[in-house]
Design a protein around this motif. Structure first.
Motif, PDB file in Angstrom:
ATOM      1  N   ALA A  32       0.966  -1.312   0.022  1.00 49.17           N
ATOM      2  CA  ALA A  32      -0.044  -0.053   0.020  1.00 49.17           C
ATOM      3  C   ALA A  32       1.052   1.330  -0.089  1.00 49.17           C
ATOM      4  O   ALA A  32       1.972   1.052   0.173  1.00 49.17           O
ATOM      5  N   GLY A  33       0.335   2.292  -0.397  1.00 46.50           N
ATOM      6  CA  GLY A  33       1.195   3.429  -0.371  1.00 46.50           C
ATOM      7  C   GLY A  33       1.473   3.895   1.202  1.00 46.50           C
ATOM      8  O   GLY A  33       0.785   3.539   2.021  1.00 46.50           O
ATOM      9  N   LEU A  34       2.451   5.029   1.224  1.00 45.97           N
ATOM     10  CA  LEU A  34       2.636   5.350   2.726  1.00 45.97           C
ATOM     11  C   LEU A  34       1.712   6.523   3.061  1.00 45.97           C
ATOM     12  O   LEU A  34       1.591   7.544   2.186  1.00 45.97           O
ATOM     13  N   THR A  35       0.996   6.206   4.084  1.00 53.47           N
ATOM     14  CA  THR A  35       0.161   7.266   4.617  1.00 53.47           C
ATOM     15  C   THR A  35       0.711   8.810   4.586  1.00 53.47           C
ATOM     16  O   THR A  35       1.828   8.907   5.187  1.00 53.47           O
ATOM     17  N   GLY A  36       0.081   9.588   4.106  1.00 56.41           N
ATOM     18  CA  GLY A  36       0.491  11.048   4.253  1.00 56.41           C
ATOM     19  C   GLY A  36       1.182  11.588   2.978  1.00 56.41           C
ATOM     20  O   GLY A  36       1.741  12.584   3.117  1.00 56.41           O
ATOM     21  N   ILE A 146       9.189  13.779  -7.498  1.00 57.91           N
ATOM     22  CA  ILE A 146       9.519  12.201  -7.351  1.00 57.91           C
ATOM     23  C   ILE A 146       8.030  11.645  -6.912  1.00 57.91           C
ATOM     24  O   ILE A 146       7.412  12.049  -6.316  1.00 57.91           O
ATOM     25  N   ASP A 147       8.056  10.410  -7.510  1.00 52.38           N
ATOM     26  CA  ASP A 147       6.548   9.673  -6.920  1.00 52.38           C
ATOM     27  C   ASP A 147       6.870   9.141  -5.790  1.00 52.38           C
ATOM     28  O   ASP A 147       7.330   7.839  -5.313  1.00 52.38           O
ATOM     29  N   TRP A 148       6.425   9.760  -4.762  1.00 47.11           N
ATOM     30  CA  TRP A 148       6.171   9.259  -3.288  1.00 47.11           C
ATOM     31  C   TRP A 148       4.990   8.720  -2.762  1.00 47.11           C
ATOM     32  O   TRP A 148       4.652   7.925  -1.921  1.00 47.11           O
ATOM     33  N   THR A 149       4.115   8.510  -3.989  1.00 51.67           N
ATOM     34  CA  THR A 149       2.798   7.910  -3.814  1.00 51.67           C
ATOM     35  C   THR A 149       2.584   6.490  -4.339  1.00 51.67           C
ATOM     36  O   THR A 149       1.155   6.153  -4.694  1.00 51.67           O
TER      37      THR A 149
END
Length: 246
Positions: A32-36, A146-149
């Motif tokens: 899952a993605g990182l919350t926030g 950057i793709d952090w999501t």
């Protein structure tokens, strides 16, 4: 001793617990993605690292691997033993890549890696190893997000053709933010004047909770103590034989 003088009580030095990744099966994953998390141009990473093998391309963090699309955020070593922090856009194209100029091989023991950049400015990029500035010539540095999501996140490989980290690790922390590491006081949030570890509480008080913070007792080390959400352990995470600060 003079009357009324109370002797100072020496505080014990902070010595983080360290864990060992076997280089074969040990992986922490989050499907899952990182919350926030929000896409952006900034990154900050602090980690204590001790290699147990000098394997070409072995990832230290393997952080942010999205299957065949490749890493978006990664901490890794090269075949020459340099340590790198990289970020990629949503297409998987590397847009920020900073590395140490020196090699840090298995024989060098524990090393503190501290790096940060903001892709909006070429004056905002730093690599410090063991509190010494060590930024190599920067080949890739593009002002983009950057793709952090991305959805899948790993520590120690994951996805397609990503090798596992073989070695020890302590206090791995990652923020989607920039910090000017040329400022000594900023580095003292992570490493002290004699190059020993500083309790993560100092950095968290100054910067807020990181997205990823892996630390503490081995039994609970895989639990992300940052704000991004938990990881699941596959394989074996063992006690390291030494700790940074020993």
């Amino acid at each position: 001793m003079l009357p009324g003088i109370v002797p100072a009580i020496a505080r014990p030095r902070y010595r983080p617990n360290a864990v060992n990744f076997d280089g074969t099966t040990t992986v922490l994953s989050r499907g899952a993605g990182l919350t926030g998390a929000v896409d952006g141009t900034q990154m900050l990473c602090s980690a204590w690292l001790k290699k147990s093998a000098d394997t070409s391309g072995t990832p230290i963090g393997g952080i942010g691997v999205a299957g065949a699309a490749g890493s978006r955020v990664a901490v890794l070593t090269s075949s020459l033993g340099v340590i790198k922090l990289t970020g990629s856009n949503s297409s998987g194209t590397v847009i920020g890549d900073i590395a140490s100029s020196a090699s840090y091989l298995a024989a060098s023991g524990w090393n503190h890696f501290l790096a940060s950049f903001d892709l909006t400015s070429t004056s905002k990029r730093w690599v410090f190893v063991n509190d010494v500035s060590d930024l190599a010539t920067v080949a890739t540095y593009t002002n983009a997000s950057i793709d952090w999501t991305l959805v899948d996140w790993f520590i120690s490989g994951g996805g397609t053709s990503n090798a596992k980290w073989s070695g020890d690790m302590a206090d791995m922390m990652l923020w989607p933010t920039y910090l000017d590491l040329s400022v000594t006081a900023n580095r003292r949030l992570f490493i002290d004047t004699i190059r020993k570890p500083v309790d993560p509480a100092a950095a968290i008080a100054a910067l807020g909770a990181p997205l990823i913070r892996l630390s503490g007792a081995t039994s609970g080390w895989p639990t992300n103590k940052g704000g991004g959400g938990g990881f699941t352990l596959s394989g074996t995470l063992a006690d390291a034989t030494t700790r940074p600060g020993d």
